[in-house]
Design a protein around this motif. Structure first.
Motif, PDB file in Angstrom:
ATOM      1  N   HIS A 171       1.689  19.045  -0.608  1.00  9.50           N
ATOM      2  CA  HIS A 171       2.846  19.330  -1.436  1.00  9.50           C
ATOM      3  C   HIS A 171       4.052  19.905  -0.671  1.00  9.50           C
ATOM      4  O   HIS A 171       3.883  20.626   0.308  1.00  9.50           O
ATOM      5  N   ALA A 172       5.241  19.613  -1.146  1.00  9.81           N
ATOM      6  CA  ALA A 172       6.500  20.292  -0.798  1.00  9.81           C
ATOM      7  C   ALA A 172       6.638  20.525   0.717  1.00  9.81           C
ATOM      8  O   ALA A 172       6.590  19.566   1.493  1.00  9.81           O
ATOM      9  N   CYS A 173       6.817  21.794   1.128  1.00 10.11           N
ATOM     10  CA  CYS A 173       7.077  22.074   2.544  1.00 10.11           C
ATOM     11  C   CYS A 173       5.859  21.775   3.416  1.00 10.11           C
ATOM     12  O   CYS A 173       5.959  21.786   4.653  1.00 10.11           O
ATOM     13  N   ALA A 174       4.707  21.534   2.799  1.00  9.37           N
ATOM     14  CA  ALA A 174       3.477  21.284   3.578  1.00  9.37           C
ATOM     15  C   ALA A 174       3.186  19.801   3.749  1.00  9.37           C
ATOM     16  O   ALA A 174       2.088  19.438   4.180  1.00  9.37           O
ATOM     17  N   GLU A 175       4.148  18.943   3.435  1.00  6.83           N
ATOM     18  CA  GLU A 175       3.905  17.501   3.633  1.00  6.83           C
ATOM     19  C   GLU A 175       3.526  17.242   5.094  1.00  6.83           C
ATOM     20  O   GLU A 175       4.226  17.669   6.013  1.00  6.83           O
ATOM     21  N   PRO A 176       2.409  16.527   5.332  1.00  8.09           N
ATOM     22  CA  PRO A 176       2.011  16.233   6.717  1.00  8.09           C
ATOM     23  C   PRO A 176       2.814  15.047   7.236  1.00  8.09           C
ATOM     24  O   PRO A 176       2.406  13.888   7.122  1.00  8.09           O
ATOM     25  N   ARG A 177       3.959  15.345   7.824  1.00 13.16           N
ATOM     26  CA  ARG A 177       4.913  14.249   8.086  1.00 13.16           C
ATOM     27  C   ARG A 177       4.394  13.219   9.079  1.00 13.16           C
ATOM     28  O   ARG A 177       4.736  12.043   8.985  1.00 13.16           O
ATOM     29  N   ALA A 178       3.535  13.636  10.024  1.00 16.93           N
ATOM     30  CA  ALA A 178       2.991  12.646  10.971  1.00 16.93           C
ATOM     31  C   ALA A 178       2.176  11.612  10.198  1.00 16.93           C
ATOM     32  O   ALA A 178       2.185  10.419  10.523  1.00 16.93           O
ATOM     33  N   LEU A 179       1.483  12.057   9.163  1.00 15.69           N
ATOM     34  CA  LEU A 179       0.599  11.161   8.417  1.00 15.69           C
ATOM     35  C   LEU A 179       1.374  10.301   7.419  1.00 15.69           C
ATOM     36  O   LEU A 179       1.094   9.109   7.268  1.00 15.69           O
ATOM     37  N   THR A 180       2.358  10.913   6.714  1.00 18.36           N
ATOM     38  CA  THR A 180       3.110  10.108   5.734  1.00 18.36           C
ATOM     39  C   THR A 180       3.975   9.066   6.466  1.00 18.36           C
ATOM     40  O   THR A 180       4.145   7.953   5.985  1.00 18.36           O
ATOM     41  N   ARG A 181       4.461   9.447   7.644  1.00 16.70           N
ATOM     42  CA  ARG A 181       5.222   8.461   8.443  1.00 16.70           C
ATOM     43  C   ARG A 181       4.318   7.309   8.870  1.00 16.70           C
ATOM     44  O   ARG A 181       4.686   6.136   8.770  1.00 16.70           O
ATOM     45  N   ALA A 182       3.129   7.653   9.366  1.00 17.53           N
ATOM     46  CA  ALA A 182       2.207   6.610   9.854  1.00 17.53           C
ATOM     47  C   ALA A 182       1.750   5.720   8.699  1.00 17.53           C
ATOM     48  O   ALA A 182       1.656   4.502   8.842  1.00 17.53           O
ATOM     49  N   MET A 183       1.489   6.324   7.538  1.00 18.16           N
ATOM     50  CA  MET A 183       1.087   5.518   6.370  1.00 18.16           C
ATOM     51  C   MET A 183       2.238   4.584   5.967  1.00 18.16           C
ATOM     52  O   MET A 183       2.023   3.378   5.743  1.00 18.16           O
ATOM     53  N   SER A 184       3.453   5.129   5.900  1.00 17.03           N
ATOM     54  CA  SER A 184       4.598   4.323   5.459  1.00 17.03           C
ATOM     55  C   SER A 184       4.878   3.189   6.451  1.00 17.03           C
ATOM     56  O   SER A 184       5.259   2.085   6.046  1.00 17.03           O
ATOM     57  N   ALA A 185       4.641   3.458   7.728  1.00 15.34           N
ATOM     58  CA  ALA A 185       4.889   2.422   8.753  1.00 15.34           C
ATOM     59  C   ALA A 185       3.959   1.229   8.563  1.00 15.34           C
ATOM     60  O   ALA A 185       4.253   0.122   9.015  1.00 15.34           O
ATOM     61  N   ARG A 186       2.836   1.432   7.899  1.00 11.91           N
ATOM     62  CA  ARG A 186       1.862   0.337   7.687  1.00 11.91           C
ATOM     63  C   ARG A 186       2.167  -0.469   6.428  1.00 11.91           C
ATOM     64  O   ARG A 186       1.337  -1.258   5.975  1.00 11.91           O
ATOM     65  N   TYR A 187       3.337  -0.251   5.800  1.00 10.56           N
ATOM     66  CA  TYR A 187       3.536  -0.760   4.441  1.00 10.56           C
ATOM     67  C   TYR A 187       3.312  -2.263   4.308  1.00 10.56           C
ATOM     68  O   TYR A 187       2.789  -2.716   3.290  1.00 10.56           O
ATOM     69  N   LYS A 188       3.649  -3.018   5.355  1.00  6.43           N
ATOM     70  CA  LYS A 188       3.528  -4.487   5.236  1.00  6.43           C
ATOM     71  C   LYS A 188       2.064  -4.933   5.151  1.00  6.43           C
ATOM     72  O   LYS A 188       1.766  -6.010   4.666  1.00  6.43           O
ATOM     73  N   GLU A 189       1.152  -4.076   5.633  1.00  7.28           N
ATOM     74  CA  GLU A 189      -0.283  -4.434   5.606  1.00  7.28           C
ATOM     75  C   GLU A 189      -0.951  -4.021   4.298  1.00  7.28           C
ATOM     76  O   GLU A 189      -2.111  -4.348   4.069  1.00  7.28           O
ATOM     77  N   LEU A 190      -0.231  -3.244   3.470  1.00  2.00           N
ATOM     78  CA  LEU A 190      -0.879  -2.645   2.291  1.00  2.00           C
ATOM     79  C   LEU A 190      -0.224  -3.106   0.999  1.00  2.00           C
ATOM     80  O   LEU A 190       0.985  -3.364   0.959  1.00  2.00           O
ATOM     81  N   GLU A 191      -1.028  -3.185  -0.060  1.00  2.00           N
ATOM     82  CA  GLU A 191      -0.482  -3.507  -1.380  1.00  2.00           C
ATOM     83  C   GLU A 191      -1.022  -2.532  -2.394  1.00  2.00           C
ATOM     84  O   GLU A 191      -2.197  -2.144  -2.343  1.00  2.00           O
ATOM     85  N   ASP A 192      -0.151  -2.152  -3.339  1.00  2.00           N
ATOM     86  CA  ASP A 192      -0.556  -1.357  -4.488  1.00  2.00           C
ATOM     87  C   ASP A 192      -1.329  -0.088  -4.100  1.00  2.00           C
ATOM     88  O   ASP A 192      -2.367   0.223  -4.674  1.00  2.00           O
ATOM     89  N   VAL A 193      -0.803   0.629  -3.129  1.00  2.00           N
ATOM     90  CA  VAL A 193      -1.381   1.945  -2.815  1.00  2.00           C
ATOM     91  C   VAL A 193      -0.638   2.968  -3.668  1.00  2.00           C
ATOM     92  O   VAL A 193       0.594   3.046  -3.620  1.00  2.00           O
ATOM     93  N   LYS A 194      -1.379   3.711  -4.471  1.00  2.00           N
ATOM     94  CA  LYS A 194      -0.744   4.729  -5.310  1.00  2.00           C
ATOM     95  C   LYS A 194      -0.670   6.029  -4.498  1.00  2.00           C
ATOM     96  O   LYS A 194      -1.654   6.429  -3.876  1.00  2.00           O
ATOM     97  N   VAL A 195       0.508   6.647  -4.509  1.00  2.00           N
ATOM     98  CA  VAL A 195       0.711   7.862  -3.707  1.00  2.00           C
ATOM     99  C   VAL A 195       1.018   9.015  -4.650  1.00  2.00           C
ATOM    100  O   VAL A 195       2.115   9.103  -5.208  1.00  2.00           O
ATOM    101  N   PHE A 196       0.042   9.888  -4.859  1.00  2.00           N
ATOM    102  CA  PHE A 196       0.281  11.074  -5.688  1.00  2.00           C
ATOM    103  C   PHE A 196       0.851  12.165  -4.793  1.00  2.00           C
ATOM    104  O   PHE A 196       0.198  12.628  -3.851  1.00  2.00           O
ATOM    105  N   HIS A 197       2.054  12.575  -5.103  1.00  2.00           N
ATOM    106  CA  HIS A 197       2.734  13.605  -4.308  1.00  2.00           C
ATOM    107  C   HIS A 197       3.628  14.331  -5.286  1.00  2.00           C
ATOM    108  O   HIS A 197       4.625  13.775  -5.730  1.00  2.00           O
ATOM    109  N   ARG A 198       3.240  15.577  -5.632  1.00  2.00           N
ATOM    110  CA  ARG A 198       3.963  16.162  -6.771  1.00  2.00           C
ATOM    111  C   ARG A 198       5.436  16.370  -6.467  1.00  2.00           C
ATOM    112  O   ARG A 198       6.291  16.001  -7.244  1.00  2.00           O
ATOM    113  N   TRP A 199       5.741  17.008  -5.389  1.00  2.00           N
ATOM    114  CA  TRP A 199       7.157  17.253  -5.115  1.00  2.00           C
ATOM    115  C   TRP A 199       7.441  16.900  -3.670  1.00  2.00           C
ATOM    116  O   TRP A 199       7.123  17.641  -2.755  1.00  2.00           O
ATOM    117  N   GLY A 200       8.032  15.731  -3.501  1.00  2.00           N
ATOM    118  CA  GLY A 200       8.371  15.290  -2.158  1.00  2.00           C
ATOM    119  C   GLY A 200       9.730  15.843  -1.784  1.00  2.00           C
ATOM    120  O   GLY A 200      10.762  15.307  -2.185  1.00  2.00           O
TER     121      GLY A 200
END
Ligand code: COA
Length: 430
Positions: free
Chosen positions: A32-61
């Motif tokens: 959550h919030a200030c504790a977002e693990p940015r190395a991981l969210t960046r790496a996940m987002s970078a894979r977007y072309k390989e993934l479909e319909d991944v639901k991302v629960f993140h209360r306050w980005g």
């Protein structure tokens, strides 16, 4: 059985390797919030072309929230109970989904099967000598998401403070460790203007020595704190707090000595602010953190005598219905802890709840006190639960008052430029 050091060393990998575990169709919970693990969210987002319909629960980005970028639409679907500056547009354009939910009841979404979590992406401290990593500044829903996820991927960040309370996961509970010391996301202290200062003074008059406080988000809680310097023995039981409390603790005003639940401890579920705050909570035994199903549970909150909740709003109608998270059909934020704490304060012996809002918006051109809420607006706090409303023009005590009395009280704290029209437009004007 392997010792924790061997387990830890054996599970260290790069961010790119770690997020390979995310598959199309998975549900991912993000810290959550200030504790977002940015190395991981960046790496996940970078894979977007390989993934479909991944639901991302993140209360306050409040960090990067790259997963809501328009080009990621078919790949990631953001789920949240709170719209923030980075995600509001996607929610209001229908590219992300908003789930109305009291914060106290978010963790059970994961544990009772409505939103089962496949992968949790979290930030933790390096392990201590016993092999425990702390979730640091955000325990909130993150602890329950991690405890219920099939796979837990942690960014180990030495900048994350080690906090006390129910904040620890053992290295055995974590599947991959990505070592990266990014700066944590920060939120600067809000600017406090004359309007907030005036409201802060009124609210301070409602706070007695020995009270326990919950403070919501924004400039108003910070303004209140600056007016509490002459109080004694204040306590804190709150979903979150920011930098403003530090001075009051250092000066001894907040000592939690009169708290009837967790005396001598400030209780919270997350903190949000600057690096000064993060340094202050590091290994600070005065701050005790617990997940939100505990901190925000009204039946827990009520165990604090003289509990005072202080929250804000966007609009209030003349019945005392409070809109704090949407305006018209636009989702602005979420219910947050507002109603959890209003309910807890209502049941607390000597408790009271306060909604404080400036009387106008848009540089004084719009009254926030209105005859009727803008059509489409969701009521955040109902007229049955509202207690005090404060603007820079005074205090309206609504609990126990008739609709007719509320009408008079609320018009008396509206901006003078709008009072005549408000009186004319109301069904109680005759
Ligand atoms: N009509 C039109 N615009 C309005 C408005 C109204 N009635 N009320 C507010 N706005 C505008 C403001 O002018 C401001 O615009 P700007 O950013 O262009 O200046 C914007 O909306 C935000 O309003 P503001 O009052 O400054 O928001 P805030 O940052 O102080 O937050 C809440 C107030 C109510 C949104 C926030 O407290 C919240 O989300 N509350 C719900 C959750 C909660 O209470 N949680 C507490 C425990 S965490």
């Amino acid at each position: 059985m392997a010792g924790w050091r061997d387990i830890y060393n054996g599970r260290i990998c790069t961010a790119g390797e770690a997020v390979k575990g995310i598959k199309s169709g998975d549900t991912v919970a993000v810290g959550h919030a200030c504790a977002e693990p940015r190395a991981l969210t960046r790496a996940m987002s970078a894979r977007y072309k390989e993934l479909e319909d991944v639901k991302v629960f993140h209360r306050w980005g409040i960090g990067e929230s790259l997963y809501v970028e328009p080009e990621m639409e078919a790949h990631f679907r953001h789920l949240s109970c709170f719209a923030g500056p980075k995600t509001r547009q996607a929610i209001n354009e229908g590219r992300a989904d908003f789930i109305p939910r009291y914060i106290s009841q978010i963790p059970e979404l994961f544990t009772q099967g409505q939103i089962p979590i496949d992968v949790a992406l979290i930030t933790v401290t390096p392990p201590d000598e016993h092999g425990f990593c702390s979730l640091g500044i955000s325990v909130d829903y993150t602890m329950r998401a991690a405890r219920s996820a099939q796979t837990v991927i942690a960014q180990v960040n030495a900048n994350m403070p080690r906090t006390h309370g129910d904040t620890f996961l053992h290295v055995r509970d974590i599947d991959c460790f990505v070592l990266q010391n990014d700066p944590l996301f920060e939120i600067p202290r809000p600017a406090i203007g004359d309007v907030e200062k005036t409201m802060g003074g009124y609210i301070a008059d409602l706070v007695e020595d020995g009270a326990t406080l919950q403070m919501g988000i924004g400039a108003i809680p910070d303004a209140v704190l600056t007016f509490l310097t002459e109080k004694r023995n204040l306590g804190i039981h709150t979903e979150m707090f920011s930098d403003g409390v530090i001075e009051l603790v250092e000066s001894g005003v907040i000592d939690c000595s009169k708290k009837t639940l967790h005396p001598y401890k400030m209780v919270c579920a997350f903190v949000m602010g600057t690096r000064q705050l993060f340094k202050w909570v590091d290994d600070n035994p005065f701050v005790e953190m617990h997940p939100e199903e505990y901190v925000n549970n009204p039946l827990v909150i009520k165990e604090n005598d003289n509990m005072i909740s202080i929250n804000s709003a966007l609009q209030v109608d003349l019945l005392g219905q409070v809109a704090a998270d949407s305006l018209g059909t636009v989702q602005f934020s979420g219910v947050g802890g507002q109603v959890d704490f209003i309910r807890g304060a209502k049941m607390s012996r000597g408790g009271k709840s306060i909604i404080a809002l400036p009387s106008t918006a848009a540089k004084g051109t719009i009254s926030r006190i209105v005859p009727m809420l803008t059509p489409g607006t969701a009521v955040t706090t109902t007229r049955n639960e509202v207690d005090y409303i404060v603007t820079e023009y005074g205090v309206a005590k609504l609990s126990g008052k008739s609709n007719r009395e509320r009408f008079r009280e609320l018009i008396s704290i509206a901006h003078p430029d709008f009072r005549k029209d408000l009186a004319k437009d109301s069904v109680f004007s005759s």
